[in-house]
Write a protein that holds these residues in place. Structure first.
Motif, PDB file in Angstrom:
ATOM      1  N   PRO A  35      27.774  53.054  -7.711  1.00  0.00           N
ATOM      2  CA  PRO A  35      27.918  54.289  -8.488  1.00  0.00           C
ATOM      3  C   PRO A  35      29.172  54.338  -9.352  1.00  0.00           C
ATOM      4  CG  PRO A  35      27.300  54.777  -6.216  1.00  0.00           C
ATOM      5  CD  PRO A  35      27.650  53.311  -6.273  1.00  0.00           C
ATOM      6  N   TYR A  36      30.214  53.586  -8.972  1.00  0.00           N
ATOM      7  CA  TYR A  36      31.443  53.576  -9.767  1.00  0.00           C
ATOM      8  C   TYR A  36      31.329  52.651 -10.972  1.00  0.00           C
ATOM      9  CZ  TYR A  36      33.945  56.250  -6.267  1.00  0.00           C
ATOM     10  OH  TYR A  36      34.347  57.248  -5.422  1.00  0.00           O
ATOM     11  N   ARG A  37      30.594  51.572 -10.843  1.00  0.00           N
ATOM     12  CA  ARG A  37      30.506  50.569 -11.905  1.00  0.00           C
ATOM     13  C   ARG A  37      29.291  50.771 -12.801  1.00  0.00           C
ATOM     14  NH1 ARG A  37      28.956  45.166  -9.361  1.00  0.00           N
ATOM     15  NH2 ARG A  37      26.941  46.267  -9.380  1.00  0.00           N
ATOM     16  N   LEU A  95      24.050  60.829  -8.390  1.00  0.00           N
ATOM     17  CA  LEU A  95      24.010  62.092  -9.124  1.00  0.00           C
ATOM     18  C   LEU A  95      25.290  62.895  -8.947  1.00  0.00           C
ATOM     19  CD1 LEU A  95      20.316  63.018  -8.275  1.00  0.00           C
ATOM     20  CD2 LEU A  95      21.190  62.348 -10.525  1.00  0.00           C
ATOM     21  N   GLN A  96      25.823  62.918  -7.720  1.00  0.00           N
ATOM     22  CA  GLN A  96      27.071  63.654  -7.495  1.00  0.00           C
ATOM     23  C   GLN A  96      28.231  63.017  -8.243  1.00  0.00           C
ATOM     24  OE1 GLN A  96      26.386  65.996  -3.295  1.00  0.00           O
ATOM     25  NE2 GLN A  96      27.549  64.100  -3.184  1.00  0.00           N
ATOM     26  N   LYS A  97      28.261  61.697  -8.292  1.00  0.00           N
ATOM     27  CA  LYS A  97      29.338  61.007  -8.995  1.00  0.00           C
ATOM     28  C   LYS A  97      29.211  61.195 -10.508  1.00  0.00           C
ATOM     29  CE  LYS A  97      32.759  58.066  -9.666  1.00  0.00           C
ATOM     30  NZ  LYS A  97      32.758  58.060 -11.136  1.00  0.00           N
ATOM     31  N   ALA A  98      28.007  61.034 -11.049  1.00  0.00           N
ATOM     32  CA  ALA A  98      27.816  61.107 -12.496  1.00  0.00           C
ATOM     33  C   ALA A  98      28.058  62.507 -13.032  1.00  0.00           C
ATOM     34  CB  ALA A  98      26.404  60.644 -12.852  1.00  0.00           C
ATOM     35  N   PHE A  99      27.552  63.525 -12.323  1.00  0.00           N
ATOM     36  CA  PHE A  99      27.563  64.884 -12.853  1.00  0.00           C
ATOM     37  C   PHE A  99      28.639  65.774 -12.235  1.00  0.00           C
ATOM     38  CE2 PHE A  99      22.840  63.935 -13.433  1.00  0.00           C
ATOM     39  CZ  PHE A  99      23.005  63.563 -14.755  1.00  0.00           C
ATOM     40  N   ASP A 100      29.372  65.249 -11.252  1.00  0.00           N
ATOM     41  CA  ASP A 100      30.410  66.032 -10.578  1.00  0.00           C
ATOM     42  C   ASP A 100      29.827  67.336 -10.028  1.00  0.00           C
ATOM     43  OD1 ASP A 100      32.935  66.618  -9.580  1.00  0.00           O
ATOM     44  OD2 ASP A 100      33.606  67.581 -11.433  1.00  0.00           O
ATOM     45  N   ALA A 195      27.454  65.253   2.722  1.00  0.00           N
ATOM     46  CA  ALA A 195      28.730  64.805   3.273  1.00  0.00           C
ATOM     47  C   ALA A 195      28.755  63.290   3.427  1.00  0.00           C
ATOM     48  CB  ALA A 195      28.975  65.471   4.627  1.00  0.00           C
ATOM     49  N   ARG A 196      27.623  62.699   3.846  1.00  0.00           N
ATOM     50  CA  ARG A 196      27.565  61.243   4.013  1.00  0.00           C
ATOM     51  C   ARG A 196      27.810  60.527   2.694  1.00  0.00           C
ATOM     52  NH1 ARG A 196      28.587  57.003   7.062  1.00  0.00           N
ATOM     53  NH2 ARG A 196      29.773  56.653   5.159  1.00  0.00           N
ATOM     54  N   THR A 197      27.247  61.051   1.610  1.00  0.00           N
ATOM     55  CA  THR A 197      27.447  60.412   0.315  1.00  0.00           C
ATOM     56  C   THR A 197      28.864  60.616  -0.197  1.00  0.00           C
ATOM     57  OG1 THR A 197      26.540  62.356  -0.828  1.00  0.00           O
ATOM     58  CG2 THR A 197      25.024  60.551  -0.326  1.00  0.00           C
ATOM     59  N   ARG A 198      29.481  61.735   0.149  1.00  0.00           N
ATOM     60  CA  ARG A 198      30.894  61.905  -0.231  1.00  0.00           C
ATOM     61  C   ARG A 198      31.763  60.889   0.495  1.00  0.00           C
ATOM     62  NH1 ARG A 198      29.774  67.508   0.104  1.00  0.00           N
ATOM     63  NH2 ARG A 198      31.007  67.759   2.009  1.00  0.00           N
ATOM     64  N   LEU A 199      31.435  60.624   1.754  1.00  0.00           N
ATOM     65  CA  LEU A 199      32.156  59.579   2.480  1.00  0.00           C
ATOM     66  C   LEU A 199      31.950  58.216   1.821  1.00  0.00           C
ATOM     67  CD1 LEU A 199      31.353  60.634   6.157  1.00  0.00           C
ATOM     68  CD2 LEU A 199      33.619  60.641   5.096  1.00  0.00           C
TER      69      LEU A 199
END
Length: 214
Positions: A35-37, A95-100, A195-199
């Motif tokens: 998700p970062y790259r 989705l959480q990373k891309a769209f905050d 929460a798991r995806t935030r981790l």
């Protein structure tokens, strides 16, 4: 069902006041699995009615809007909409990373399958659709270039197939969860996904903070 008529491609965002019901199947296509790259290229949605809506996300360098898609973000952030996903841990993270945003009210058919399909280690979407629904899903386009400016008809059909059958699949799996008295446990797993995806995004996929180490 005519797949050509069932697929709606949206450029950059959903239409205003987009509403296809309270339970929506959702999937994503990306340039890779980091998700970062790897950028988000496509978001697929379906109400389980034989129609799929594909939102193509193009970067500014390609004349697109990037992640500036307020209608899609509002839709995904709506707690009143139940989101059906397969391997939601990845899609929610992307989705959480891309769209905050924070995505809740998620049901994951892969988690459900792992809780009740313990007689096999095969829990992929194509296998489950074939075994439970008698539907064959081609995975030939899975590793194609989703970042292309123009998607092929094969890519659009493949992307649509990842959401068109999730409602029917969930109906089968939920019945099994209830039969095996694991529906409440499954819901607890679904509720933990955000929460798991935030981790995961913080780098805690490894080491696993829940694992015991002396």
């Amino acid at each position: 069902m005519s797949q050509q008529n069932a697929i709606h491609l949206h450029d950059g965002d959903l239409p205003e006041d987009f509403d296809i019901g309270p339970v929506v199947a959702i999937d994503t296509e990306t340039m890779g699995l980091n998700p970062y790259r790897d950028r988000l290229c496509l978001v697929q949605l379906s109400a389980g009615d034989g129609e799929a809506h594909l939102v193509q996300i193009k970067p500014v360098s390609m004349g697109g809007r990037g992640y500036d898609c307020p209608n899609l973000k509002a839709f995904l952030s709506d707690d009143s909409i139940t989101k059906l996903m397969h391997f939601a841990r990845f899609d929610v993270a992307v989705l959480q990373k891309a769209f905050d945003i924070t995505i809740s009210s998620v049901i994951c058919t892969k988690i459900a399958a792992r809780l009740v399909y313990t007689f096999t280690d095969r829990h992929g979407l194509a296998y489950l659709c074939r075994d439970l629904l008698g539907v064959e899903i081609s995975k030939h386009q899975q590793s194609s270039d989703w970042g292309a400016e123009t998607l092929t008809d094969d890519q659009k059909r493949y992307a649509a197939s990842d959401v068109l059958y999730l409602h029917a699949l969930w109906d089968k799996l939920e019945a099994m969860l209830i039969r095996e008295e694991r529906r409440e446990l499954a819901q607890a797993c679904f509720d933990f996904l955000s929460a798991r995806t935030r981790l995961d995004l913080l780098g805690y996929d490894e080491p696993d903070i829940f694992a015991h180490r002396a």
